[in-house]
Write a protein that holds these residues in place. Structure first.
Motif: not given
Length: 364
Positions: A179, A225, A227, A236, A241
């Motif tokens: 991320s 993602k 963020w 996360l 994740e």
């Protein structure tokens, strides 16, 4: 974007340490009373300060405002204005605050709009011999505490420790979803992409934007993602994740306290400084200077760092802190060597164009 930046300030190092601070007499929210406070500021006993509120304000109250009031008799009242509101007030000739606490990047913007008073450094006794870095002492502001964007990762998901942004970008050797920060929430993380591409820390600026976006494109497929809130990267990580993410310093502390296999990597951290600025035409400049001067004392700097994971700008303050606290601060001797300071002048000049390009790149 400025409103979103408030999010990074909601993490305290010690839960409950500031419970009593919010009840301090004279510290609260004053969204403009309309009262006349005169023009000279000579003998006033109240100072109106704007900051981002929340846990950040609580830490400031306990470490700075409350002891300042006890020593000087000057009451500090806090407000929660955005810089755009204060800019509008200044342009109308009616600033409603005496002193601002904000990032040097915001102050750089305000200088361009002629909304800040120049700082008379000779009025600040605590500056003499303090060793504050030159970039934290621009003409119209005084830096006071430093935060950082850096890497956090799950130690149970990676076979070895990622030691650099090059490792973060190396999805073959360090496999798993990542991320990174969206430009919607703060400055795009072009510096991390350039470091991953081999640019040395001391050669980052001016940023090679084309090269940075090429590097970003190489990792895009592994970014689960981008963020857009300060809390999301830690979430996360906590949910497993992602195996690694950029985040604001202190944001993963709660996960670590809970015993989760999460750690920081300070190598390549991007530092930003919050500081003091005096709006043009502010009434109570005498008291403003007194508070600025008070906040730069080493013992005051250290007191704030113990409550909130921002590093002191005064090197002597680090000598008053324990090793476990220093390990969490971007300006500790060990972390200072491995990170870099964002060039706020470059970002103020190029931010809009870079953000527009990032949004087009993200939407492509």
């Amino acid at each position: 974007m400025e409103a979103n930046r408030i999010g990074r300030r909601t993490v305290l190092r010690t839960a409950g340490a500031l419970a009593a601070a919010t009840a301090v007499t004279g510290c609260g929210t004053l969204m403009g009373t309309g009262e006349s406070r005169g023009s000279s500021g000579g003998g006033k006993k109240r100072l109106i300060v704007s900051n981002s509120g929340g846990a950040y304000n609580d830490a400031l109250t306990k470490a700075i405002y409350e002891p300042f009031t006890k020593e000087t008799g000057i009451t500090v009242t806090t407000v929660n204005y955005q810089s755009a509101q204060i800019i509008a007030q200044v342009k109308q000739g009616r600033p409603q605050v005496d002193l601002m606490d904000n990032s040097l990047l915001i102050f750089q913007k305000m200088v361009g709009q002629e909304c800040l008073e120049p700082i008379d450094h000779d009025r600040l006794k605590s500056l003499k011999g303090a060793g504050i870095a030159e970039h934290n002492l621009p003409e119209h502001a005084v830096g006071k505490n430093v935060w950082a964007s850096l890497m956090a990762y799950r130690t149970d998901s990676l076979k070895r420790v990622p030691k650099s942004w090059a490792d973060f970008w190396n999805t073959d050797a360090f496999s798993g979803p990542r991320s990174l920060q969206s430009a919607e929430v703060d400055l795009p993380e072009l510096e991390f992409a350039l470091l991953a591409d081999g640019v040395p820390l001391d050669k980052l600026y001016p940023l090679d934007v084309d090269r940075a976006f090429k590097a970003m494109s190489r990792i895009r497929g592994d970014v689960k993602k981008f963020w857009n809130t300060g809390a999301l990267p830690a979430v996360l990580l906590g949910r497993k994740e992602v195996v690694a993410t950029s985040l604001w310093g202190g944001r993963a502390d709660e996960l670590i306290k809970q015993g989760m296999p999460v750690a920081y990597q300070w190598n390549g951290a991007r530092r930003m400084t919050n500081g003091w600025g005096i709006p043009k035409g502010a009434d109570n400049t005498d008291a403003a200077y007194k508070l600025i001067d008070f906040s730069l004392r080493p013992e005051v700097q250290a007191a704030f760092a113990k409550l909130f994971p921002h590093g002191p700008v005064v090197p002597a303050a680090t000598k008053l802190l324990s090793d476990d606290v220093l390990a969490t601060l971007p300006t500790s001797p060990q972390n200072l060597k491995t990170g870099f300071d964002a060039d706020v002048a470059w970002w103020e000049k190029n931010r809009d164009a870079v953000t527009k390009r990032w949004q087009e790149w993200a939407d492509a």
